[in-house]
Motif scaffolding. Structure first.
Motif, PDB file in Angstrom:
ATOM      1  N   PRO A  39       0.549  -1.094   0.078  1.00 48.14           N
ATOM      2  CA  PRO A  39       0.167  -0.344  -0.274  1.00 48.14           C
ATOM      3  C   PRO A  39       1.205   1.512  -0.003  1.00 48.14           C
ATOM      4  N   ASP A  40       0.238   2.177  -0.539  1.00 47.78           N
ATOM      5  CA  ASP A  40       0.884   3.694  -0.615  1.00 47.78           C
ATOM      6  C   ASP A  40       1.276   4.075   0.540  1.00 47.78           C
ATOM      7  N   GLU A  41       0.594   4.457   1.725  1.00 49.75           N
ATOM      8  CA  GLU A  41       1.108   4.515   3.175  1.00 49.75           C
ATOM      9  C   GLU A  41       2.530   3.504   3.905  1.00 49.75           C
ATOM     10  N   LEU A  42       2.523   2.188   3.291  1.00 54.49           N
ATOM     11  CA  LEU A  42       3.507   1.852   4.041  1.00 54.49           C
ATOM     12  C   LEU A  42       4.632   2.322   3.350  1.00 54.49           C
ATOM     13  N   GLY A  43       5.055   2.684   1.700  1.00 56.37           N
ATOM     14  CA  GLY A  43       5.428   2.521   0.876  1.00 56.37           C
ATOM     15  C   GLY A  43       6.122   4.223   1.725  1.00 56.37           C
ATOM     16  N   LYS A  44       5.265   5.378   2.275  1.00 62.67           N
ATOM     17  CA  LYS A  44       5.648   5.919   2.790  1.00 62.67           C
ATOM     18  C   LYS A  44       6.369   5.772   4.336  1.00 62.67           C
ATOM     19  N   VAL A  45       6.159   4.519   5.112  1.00 62.84           N
ATOM     20  CA  VAL A  45       6.809   4.470   6.077  1.00 62.84           C
ATOM     21  C   VAL A  45       8.010   3.955   5.784  1.00 62.84           C
ATOM     22  N   ILE A 132       0.432 -10.638   1.493  1.00 67.88           N
ATOM     23  CA  ILE A 132      -0.977  -9.914   1.688  1.00 67.88           C
ATOM     24  C   ILE A 132      -0.838  -8.856   2.635  1.00 67.88           C
ATOM     25  N   TYR A 133      -1.532  -7.877   2.543  1.00 72.17           N
ATOM     26  CA  TYR A 133      -1.743  -6.539   3.011  1.00 72.17           C
ATOM     27  C   TYR A 133      -3.297  -6.086   3.539  1.00 72.17           C
ATOM     28  N   GLU A 134      -3.640  -5.818   4.499  1.00 73.54           N
ATOM     29  CA  GLU A 134      -4.904  -6.218   5.186  1.00 73.54           C
ATOM     30  C   GLU A 134      -4.671  -4.913   5.994  1.00 73.54           C
ATOM     31  N   LYS A 135      -5.457  -3.425   5.327  1.00 72.68           N
ATOM     32  CA  LYS A 135      -5.650  -2.106   6.601  1.00 72.68           C
ATOM     33  C   LYS A 135      -6.169  -3.010   7.735  1.00 72.68           C
ATOM     34  N   VAL A 136      -6.023  -2.440   8.922  1.00 72.65           N
ATOM     35  CA  VAL A 136      -6.788  -3.192   9.941  1.00 72.65           C
ATOM     36  C   VAL A 136      -6.997  -1.416  11.600  1.00 72.65           C
ATOM     37  N   ALA A 137      -8.233  -1.823  12.311  1.00 69.18           N
ATOM     38  CA  ALA A 137      -8.256  -0.474  12.497  1.00 69.18           C
ATOM     39  C   ALA A 137      -7.118  -0.267  13.802  1.00 69.18           C
ATOM     40  N   ASP A 138      -6.658   1.529  13.737  1.00 66.62           N
ATOM     41  CA  ASP A 138      -5.942   1.876  14.919  1.00 66.62           C
ATOM     42  C   ASP A 138      -5.352   1.450  16.075  1.00 66.62           C
ATOM     43  N   LEU A 139      -4.032   1.200  16.671  1.00 62.70           N
ATOM     44  CA  LEU A 139      -3.789   0.674  17.909  1.00 62.70           C
ATOM     45  C   LEU A 139      -3.733   2.402  18.449  1.00 62.70           C
ATOM     46  N   VAL A 140      -4.174   2.197  19.238  1.00 56.49           N
ATOM     47  CA  VAL A 140      -4.304   3.832  20.816  1.00 56.49           C
ATOM     48  C   VAL A 140      -3.262   3.391  22.110  1.00 56.49           C
ATOM     49  N   PHE A 141      -2.387   4.248  21.448  1.00 57.51           N
ATOM     50  CA  PHE A 141      -1.973   4.368  22.973  1.00 57.51           C
ATOM     51  C   PHE A 141      -1.701   6.072  23.479  1.00 57.51           C
ATOM     52  N   GLU A 142      -1.744   5.720  24.870  1.00 58.46           N
ATOM     53  CA  GLU A 142      -1.475   7.117  25.482  1.00 58.46           C
ATOM     54  C   GLU A 142      -2.569   8.049  24.813  1.00 58.46           C
ATOM     55  N   GLY A 148      -2.329   1.358  11.149  1.00 55.82           N
ATOM     56  CA  GLY A 148      -1.974  -0.151  10.782  1.00 55.82           C
ATOM     57  C   GLY A 148      -2.324  -0.842   9.665  1.00 55.82           C
ATOM     58  N   TYR A 149      -1.144  -1.724   8.889  1.00 55.89           N
ATOM     59  CA  TYR A 149      -1.032  -2.992   8.465  1.00 55.89           C
ATOM     60  C   TYR A 149      -1.064  -4.036   8.599  1.00 55.89           C
ATOM     61  N   LYS A 150      -1.980  -5.150   8.709  1.00 56.05           N
ATOM     62  CA  LYS A 150      -2.070  -6.318   9.396  1.00 56.05           C
ATOM     63  C   LYS A 150      -1.038  -7.407   7.465  1.00 56.05           C
ATOM     64  N   ILE A 151      -0.020  -7.870   8.165  1.00 54.14           N
ATOM     65  CA  ILE A 151       0.771  -8.669   6.772  1.00 54.14           C
ATOM     66  C   ILE A 151       0.769  -9.911   7.144  1.00 54.14           C
ATOM     67  N   SER A 152       0.358 -10.633   5.972  1.00 52.38           N
ATOM     68  CA  SER A 152       0.194 -12.474   6.388  1.00 52.38           C
ATOM     69  C   SER A 152       0.723 -12.356   5.039  1.00 52.38           C
ATOM     70  N   TYR A 153       1.074 -14.027   4.847  1.00 54.32           N
ATOM     71  CA  TYR A 153       2.261 -14.662   4.054  1.00 54.32           C
ATOM     72  C   TYR A 153       0.825 -15.399   3.021  1.00 54.32           C
ATOM     73  N   GLN A 154       1.775 -15.744   2.109  1.00 58.03           N
ATOM     74  CA  GLN A 154       0.721 -17.286   1.214  1.00 58.03           C
ATOM     75  C   GLN A 154       1.218 -18.045   1.438  1.00 58.03           C
ATOM     76  N   ALA A 155       0.487 -19.447   1.281  1.00 58.77           N
ATOM     77  CA  ALA A 155       1.273 -20.177   1.713  1.00 58.77           C
ATOM     78  C   ALA A 155       2.371 -20.929   1.351  1.00 58.77           C
ATOM     79  N   ASN A 156       2.726 -21.326   2.017  1.00 59.22           N
ATOM     80  CA  ASN A 156       4.469 -22.033   1.588  1.00 59.22           C
ATOM     81  C   ASN A 156       5.442 -20.387   1.468  1.00 59.22           C
ATOM     82  N   VAL A 157       4.886 -20.291   1.847  1.00 59.37           N
ATOM     83  CA  VAL A 157       6.007 -18.778   1.821  1.00 59.37           C
ATOM     84  C   VAL A 157       6.870 -18.532   3.349  1.00 59.37           C
ATOM     85  N   GLY A 158       7.642 -18.193   3.323  1.00 58.10           N
ATOM     86  CA  GLY A 158       8.998 -18.660   4.182  1.00 58.10           C
ATOM     87  C   GLY A 158       8.640 -19.789   4.946  1.00 58.10           C
TER      88      GLY A 158
END
Length: 255
Positions: A39-45, A132-142, A148-158
């Motif tokens: 995602p573009d947001e992760l590209g900025k990260v 595989i990237y998936e947008k998730v709800a924000d983490l709230v701290f103080e 945030g973005y969730k990162i999962s992997y295709q089958a048999n990767v890694g």
């Protein structure tokens, strides 16, 4: 010790080459540019931390965690960890351990050999192939929200394709702030029990901002971080280089 000296020599050679190079070669400028799937947001990260292009040109990564020296080939993902009492690593085919005695290393070599590589190589390892990237709800701290973005992997990767990561970043600076992750080592199915790590400080290493200190946090019933679980983990003597180490560097020592 010879391995450490070799890394220092590589760093000096690369530094000298960079000083002597006054013009950027135009060779290969017309090559097809790889299309990114993150995602573009992760590209900025990634850009905030120095840029994915610099990361992909690098060949060798090294850092210290206490007495351990962790060294990785960033393309083959071969790894070696050296300490006074043991060495362990992955030579591309086998995960090996060489210890002074049977009690020198108390962990599980198969689990440990690349554990801190992933924590240290954040956020750039989140741009690996097969993700595989998936947008998730924000983490709230103080009272601060971190997208945030969730990162999962295709089958048999890694080595652990069922592992999940969530990277949380500062919405204004796009600096990585938190990492949530699951552990499925030897498990037969994925789980939703996340661990939480705060990335406290970063260090500029040859243009890439890599972690200097991280802290594990306890989480509440909603999955939000509360207080540190213990002291921070510190990384020292960082090195990242475009020089490639010989395959023999990652092999088990012959006695």
């Amino acid at each position: 010790m010879k391995r450490v000296f070799l890394l220092l020599i590589i760093a000096m050679i690369v530094s000298c080459k960079n000083e002597a190079k006054k013009e950027v070669s135009k060779k290969g400028a017309d090559k097809e540019i790889k299309k990114e799937n993150f995602p573009d947001e992760l590209g900025k990260v990634f850009q905030t931390h120095g840029g994915i292009d610099i990361w992909r040109k690098a060949q060798t990564l090294s850092f210290n965690k206490g007495e351990e020296v962790h060294t990785s080939d960033l393309h083959s993902r071969k790894i070696v960890i050296n300490s006074p009492k043991y060495s362990l690593g992955f030579d591309g085919e086998e995960i090996w351990l060489d210890a002074v005695n049977s009690g020198s290393f108390k962990g599980n070599k198969d689990f440990y050999y690349n554990l801190y590589f992933y924590f240290y190589a954040m956020p750039f390892v989140l741009a690996d192939d097969g993700i595989i990237y998936e947008k998730v709800a924000d983490l709230v701290f103080e009272e601060t929200s971190y997208p945030g973005y969730k990162i999962s992997y295709q089958a048999n990767v890694g080595t652990s394709p069922d592992d999940n990561y969530i990277v949380y970043y500062n919405s204004k600076t796009f600096q990585m702030e938190w990492l949530a992750y699951t552990v499925t080592f030897k498990a037969k199915k994925p789980n939703d029990s996340y661990h939480m790590v705060k990335y406290n400080t970063w260090e500029n290493t040859n243009g890439l901002f890599l972690p200097e200190e991280i802290t594990w946090y306890k989480i509440d019933e909603t999955g939000m971080p509360t207080v540190p679980e213990g002291p921070a983990t510190k990384f020292t003597l960082p090195l990242i280089s475009e020089a490639k180490l010989a395959d023999s560097f990652f092999e088990k020592p012959i006695k």
